[in-house]
Design a protein around this motif. Structure first.
Motif, PDB file in Angstrom:
ATOM      1  N   GLY A 248       1.124  -1.317   0.409  1.00  0.00           N
ATOM      2  CA  GLY A 248       0.130   0.003  -0.265  1.00  0.00           C
ATOM      3  C   GLY A 248       0.591   1.074   0.179  1.00  0.00           C
ATOM      4  N   ALA A 249       0.051   2.084   0.096  1.00  0.00           N
ATOM      5  CA  ALA A 249       1.273   3.910  -0.095  1.00  0.00           C
ATOM      6  C   ALA A 249       2.582   4.033   0.954  1.00  0.00           C
ATOM      7  CB  ALA A 249       0.270   4.655  -0.074  1.00  0.00           C
ATOM      8  N   ALA A 250       1.236   3.384   2.174  1.00  0.00           N
ATOM      9  CA  ALA A 250       2.100   3.349   3.859  1.00  0.00           C
ATOM     10  C   ALA A 250       3.181   2.606   3.847  1.00  0.00           C
ATOM     11  CB  ALA A 250       1.932   4.195   4.905  1.00  0.00           C
ATOM     12  N   PRO A 251       3.965   2.486   4.644  1.00  0.00           N
ATOM     13  CA  PRO A 251       4.693   1.783   4.657  1.00  0.00           C
ATOM     14  C   PRO A 251       4.529  -0.053   5.308  1.00  0.00           C
ATOM     15  CG  PRO A 251       6.241   2.996   5.141  1.00  0.00           C
ATOM     16  CD  PRO A 251       4.515   3.360   5.380  1.00  0.00           C
ATOM     17  N   LEU A 252       3.612   0.592   6.291  1.00  0.00           N
ATOM     18  CA  LEU A 252       2.800  -0.236   7.490  1.00  0.00           C
ATOM     19  C   LEU A 252       1.335  -0.980   6.880  1.00  0.00           C
ATOM     20  CD1 LEU A 252       5.626  -0.476   9.006  1.00  0.00           C
ATOM     21  CD2 LEU A 252       4.044  -0.353  10.583  1.00  0.00           C
ATOM     22  N   ASP A 253       1.546  -0.857   5.347  1.00  0.00           N
ATOM     23  CA  ASP A 253      -0.438  -0.063   4.709  1.00  0.00           C
ATOM     24  C   ASP A 253      -1.081  -1.931   5.723  1.00  0.00           C
ATOM     25  OD1 ASP A 253      -2.975   0.916   3.485  1.00  0.00           O
ATOM     26  OD2 ASP A 253      -2.153  -0.968   2.548  1.00  0.00           O
ATOM     27  N   GLY A 254      -1.674  -2.495   5.693  1.00  0.00           N
ATOM     28  CA  GLY A 254      -2.406  -3.264   6.097  1.00  0.00           C
ATOM     29  C   GLY A 254      -2.293  -4.633   7.709  1.00  0.00           C
ATOM     30  N   ILE A 255      -0.818  -3.868   7.849  1.00  0.00           N
ATOM     31  CA  ILE A 255      -0.135  -3.934   8.970  1.00  0.00           C
ATOM     32  C   ILE A 255      -2.132  -4.166  10.298  1.00  0.00           C
ATOM     33  CG2 ILE A 255       1.532  -4.197  10.672  1.00  0.00           C
ATOM     34  CD1 ILE A 255       2.030  -6.103   8.370  1.00  0.00           C
ATOM     35  N   VAL A 256      -1.702  -4.673  11.056  1.00  0.00           N
ATOM     36  CA  VAL A 256      -2.651  -4.795  11.935  1.00  0.00           C
ATOM     37  C   VAL A 256      -2.443  -4.969  13.795  1.00  0.00           C
ATOM     38  CG1 VAL A 256      -4.756  -5.609  12.521  1.00  0.00           C
ATOM     39  CG2 VAL A 256      -4.303  -5.376  10.713  1.00  0.00           C
ATOM     40  N   VAL A 257      -2.512  -3.747  14.404  1.00  0.00           N
ATOM     41  CA  VAL A 257      -1.746  -4.134  15.796  1.00  0.00           C
ATOM     42  C   VAL A 257      -2.754  -3.834  17.018  1.00  0.00           C
ATOM     43  CG1 VAL A 257      -0.032  -3.130  17.219  1.00  0.00           C
ATOM     44  CG2 VAL A 257       0.554  -3.455  14.702  1.00  0.00           C
ATOM     45  N   VAL A 258      -2.490  -5.046  18.168  1.00  0.00           N
ATOM     46  CA  VAL A 258      -4.001  -4.771  18.607  1.00  0.00           C
ATOM     47  C   VAL A 258      -3.203  -4.254  20.228  1.00  0.00           C
ATOM     48  CG1 VAL A 258      -5.081  -5.953  20.684  1.00  0.00           C
ATOM     49  CG2 VAL A 258      -5.300  -6.311  18.292  1.00  0.00           C
ATOM     50  N   GLU A 259      -3.305  -3.086  20.679  1.00  0.00           N
ATOM     51  CA  GLU A 259      -2.507  -3.042  21.813  1.00  0.00           C
ATOM     52  C   GLU A 259      -3.848  -2.837  23.532  1.00  0.00           C
ATOM     53  OE1 GLU A 259      -2.428   1.925  22.653  1.00  0.00           O
ATOM     54  OE2 GLU A 259      -1.549   1.206  20.969  1.00  0.00           O
ATOM     55  N   SER A 260      -3.180  -2.786  24.444  1.00  0.00           N
ATOM     56  CA  SER A 260      -3.360  -2.828  25.654  1.00  0.00           C
ATOM     57  C   SER A 260      -2.540  -2.023  26.918  1.00  0.00           C
ATOM     58  CB  SER A 260      -3.917  -4.205  26.471  1.00  0.00           C
ATOM     59  OG  SER A 260      -4.768  -3.779  27.348  1.00  0.00           O
ATOM     60  N   THR A 261      -2.585  -0.601  26.278  1.00  0.00           N
ATOM     61  CA  THR A 261      -1.798   0.038  27.368  1.00  0.00           C
ATOM     62  C   THR A 261      -2.024   1.127  28.189  1.00  0.00           C
ATOM     63  OG1 THR A 261      -1.378   1.466  25.388  1.00  0.00           O
ATOM     64  CG2 THR A 261      -0.514  -0.281  25.397  1.00  0.00           C
ATOM     65  N   ARG A 262      -1.638   1.914  28.767  1.00  0.00           N
ATOM     66  CA  ARG A 262      -1.995   3.283  29.429  1.00  0.00           C
ATOM     67  C   ARG A 262      -0.835   3.946  29.673  1.00  0.00           C
ATOM     68  NH1 ARG A 262      -1.756   1.567  35.489  1.00  0.00           N
ATOM     69  NH2 ARG A 262       0.033   0.028  35.829  1.00  0.00           N
ATOM     70  N   ARG A 263      -1.419   4.905  29.565  1.00  0.00           N
ATOM     71  CA  ARG A 263       0.187   6.168  29.972  1.00  0.00           C
ATOM     72  C   ARG A 263       0.648   7.025  29.272  1.00  0.00           C
ATOM     73  NH1 ARG A 263       1.225   7.829  35.696  1.00  0.00           N
ATOM     74  NH2 ARG A 263       0.126   6.149  37.221  1.00  0.00           N
ATOM     75  N   ILE A 264       1.844   7.247  28.971  1.00  0.00           N
ATOM     76  CA  ILE A 264       2.703   7.424  27.841  1.00  0.00           C
ATOM     77  C   ILE A 264       3.766   6.253  26.910  1.00  0.00           C
ATOM     78  CG2 ILE A 264       4.914   9.226  27.137  1.00  0.00           C
ATOM     79  CD1 ILE A 264       3.646  10.452  29.769  1.00  0.00           C
ATOM     80  N   GLN A 265       4.399   5.788  27.798  1.00  0.00           N
ATOM     81  CA  GLN A 265       5.533   3.822  26.689  1.00  0.00           C
ATOM     82  C   GLN A 265       4.446   3.636  26.093  1.00  0.00           C
ATOM     83  OE1 GLN A 265       6.206   1.461  29.441  1.00  0.00           O
ATOM     84  NE2 GLN A 265       7.912   1.310  28.372  1.00  0.00           N
ATOM     85  N   GLY A 266       3.510   3.032  26.674  1.00  0.00           N
ATOM     86  CA  GLY A 266       2.446   1.868  25.786  1.00  0.00           C
ATOM     87  C   GLY A 266       1.666   2.394  24.789  1.00  0.00           C
ATOM     88  N   PRO A 267       0.775   3.762  25.257  1.00  0.00           N
ATOM     89  CA  PRO A 267       0.335   4.471  23.422  1.00  0.00           C
ATOM     90  C   PRO A 267       0.989   4.994  22.384  1.00  0.00           C
ATOM     91  CG  PRO A 267      -0.728   4.550  26.296  1.00  0.00           C
ATOM     92  CD  PRO A 267       0.774   4.128  26.362  1.00  0.00           C
TER      93      PRO A 267
END
Length: 551
Positions: A248-267
């Protein structure tokens, strides 16, 4: 082999070192790092970038005046961003794209490092953020130990001070500035709290802290990292990914990331991956993350929260319940990566550790961003920014040699820790693309602190000089030549510079080949400056645009 072509030496060195240490075998790409990037200002060095892009202002809030960080923090972050860009472009090439080069800059890294403060300063909310200089930690015990203290809940705060017999009014007054120091970069704590700790030995402080659930650590005076720790640790996971070529147009187009994070570092991990084109699904508890309602608001959501989480798809579920864990597993089954920064042991307790989710999604990239990995403690302290700065030596490195060691209240390791974790995820995704193998990526605030290059001795820092309308830094000339142009003695230069505004000196001292950079002391003015327009976007608050260009 990737060629890092750059003017900023620290950024180039950090990028090259990280790319050599990471798996994935990056493609032979051209990587360019410059000082200013799209910012239309002459920024010849680290101190000019720190001055112009808000770092000196934020770091100096606790002292009441702009202050220079004693390390090349913007350059270090730019090196990590450059490594990210190379890895993302390599992943895109492995998936069929035709990218040959990536570019970033130290100024864009600096703007990324202050993005939360920038969002707060520029929000349309009528709520006004206030802070006061002075009174900040570290604390000092009767036997002369300087130490940092961390507690995340008011109950622990109250119990700790009650055990030490501190004035109850001061305890109540101190909780809010102490809690908000991560957001404001200042912490004006009442003097009775400092006095209460000066009346007892550190051994007593540590004993009371352990009893009340508070974390304390001495501030190291040695600026060198205490151990050689890699920025990220990688471990193979069972199973092999099955995926079709996607481009795709962006380098990570089509990549799916699931996150469960809080505060600054994780998000921030998901935020950076989203800017590179990934779809990021953010898992929040029922009712949403509590941080969404913390003022000031930007539209209908907290400005600080939006700075790190805009553009993510939100799914609310309770990971503590069996049904919530099943829903999370269903999300991960269709994802390429899972990111969390839960407390140590929580993933195993929930049966959501790397091996658990690898069975659900063979070939998964599983990333844990922690506080202290790979350190092991009998009773681990809370893994937060200022404790990590204190223990890692970064608190010594950022302060000048003629002042006591103290962590910066700008969240240095939170931001760098998130960037390092995102870099690790990209390296793991590239390895997975080439081999199909899943990878666990462990990084931490502590491991990220070790990425910052440091002198074995604390530096003597040239701090911003006062002018008639603010502060400025001077680059590119020596005191003798500058004194000659000013018609004064070298030791009289500061007094001479006070007599005129920064803009006057910028023009006047060009004859001495000096670059005069006015210090930003108001992030709202920075956001409104047309010279920053190509690096910043605007919604109901200002925000840094993606810091990479690919071609």
């Amino acid at each position: 082999m990737t060629a890092v072509r750059t003017g900023p030496e620290v950024a180039a060195r950090v990028a090259a070192e990280q790319l050599r240490a990471l798996p994935g075998d990056p493609e032979p790409l051209a990587c360019d790092i410059d000082w200013a990037g799209p910012v239309e200002r002459e920024l010849p060095d680290e101190q000019a970038v720190q001055a112009a892009c808000g770092i000196m202002h934020v770091h100096g809030r606790a002292a009441g005046r702009p202050r220079r960080l004693g390390v090349d923090y913007a350059g270090t972050l730019a090196g990590v961003l450059a490594a990210q860009g190379v890895l993302a472009a390599s992943l895109a090439r492995a998936r069929g794209a035709r990218l040959t080069s990536v570019r970033t800059s130290v100024a864009e890294a600096a703007l990324l490092s202050v993005q939360q403060y920038l969002a707060v300063a520029t929000t349309d909310d009528d709520w006004v953020e206030t802070w006061q200089a002075g009174g900040r930690p570290p604390f000092t015990s009767r036997d002369g130990v300087r130490f940092e203290l961390e507690v995340l809940h008011a109950e622990g705060w109250l119990r700790f001070w009650a055990e030490l017999g501190a004035d109850s009014g001061a305890v109540a007054d101190g909780w809010w500035p102490f809690q908000q120091r991560f957001a404001t970069a200042a912490a004006n704590l009442p003097e009775p709290l400092h006095r209460a700790l000066r009346e007892v030995d550190y051994r007593t402080v540590a004993s009371v802290a352990a009893f009340t659930g508070v974390s304390v650590l001495p501030v190291r005076d040695d600026p060198a990292p205490p151990a050689e720790v890699p920025a990220c640790a990688f471990r193979a996971l069972p199973g092999t990914a099955r995926f079709a070529e996607r481009r795709g147009a962006a380098p990570l187009d089509g990549i799916v990331v699931v996150e469960s994070t809080r505060r600054i570092q994780g998000p921030l991990v998901g935020h950076l991956l989203r800017m590179l084109g990934a779809e990021v699904i953010r898992v929040e508890p029922p009712g949403g993350d509590a941080m969404r309602g913390v003022p000031p608001m930007s539209g209908d959501c907290s400005a600080r929260f939006r700075a790190l989480n805009d553009g993510k798809r939100i799914v609310e579920l309770d990971v503590k319940s069996p049904s919530g864990r099943r829903e999370l597993c269903e999300l991960v089954a269709d994802a390429d990566a899972f990111v969390h920064n839960w407390a140590p042991g929580k993933a195993a307790q929930l049966a959501l550790d790397a091996e658990d989710l690898a069975r659900v999604s063979p070939g998964l990239v599983y990333a844990w961003s922690s506080g202290w990995e790979p350190l092991r403690w009998p009773e681990p302290p809370v893994g937060t920014d200022f404790l990590v700065q204190a223990h890692s030596g970064l608190a010594a490195a950022v302060q000048p040699a003629d002042e006591p060691s103290a962590p910066s209240l700008m969240t240095l390791t939170d931001v760098l820790g998130g960037a390092v974790s995102a870099m690790g995820v990209l390296a793991a995704l590239l390895h997975r693309q080439r081999t199909g193998e899943g990878v666990r990526v462990d990084s931490s605030l502590f491991s990220s602190a070790g990425v910052v290059p440091r002198s074995p001795r604390r530096p003597v820092l040239d701090q911003p000089v006062r002018t008639s309308d603010g502060y400025a830094v001077l680059s590119g000339t020596d005191p003798e030549r500058l004194a000659a142009v000013l018609g004064t003695a070298p030791d009289s230069i500061p007094e001479r510079l006070r007599q005129r505004p920064s803009g006057f000196w910028a023009a006047e001292l060009s004859a001495a080949e000096a670059v005069v950079t006015p210090v930003c002391t108001d992030l709202r003015e920075l956001a409104a400056d047309p010279r920053f327009a190509a690096a910043l976007g605007r919604d109901t608050h200002a925000f840094p645009l993606a810091p990479w260009e690919f071609s």
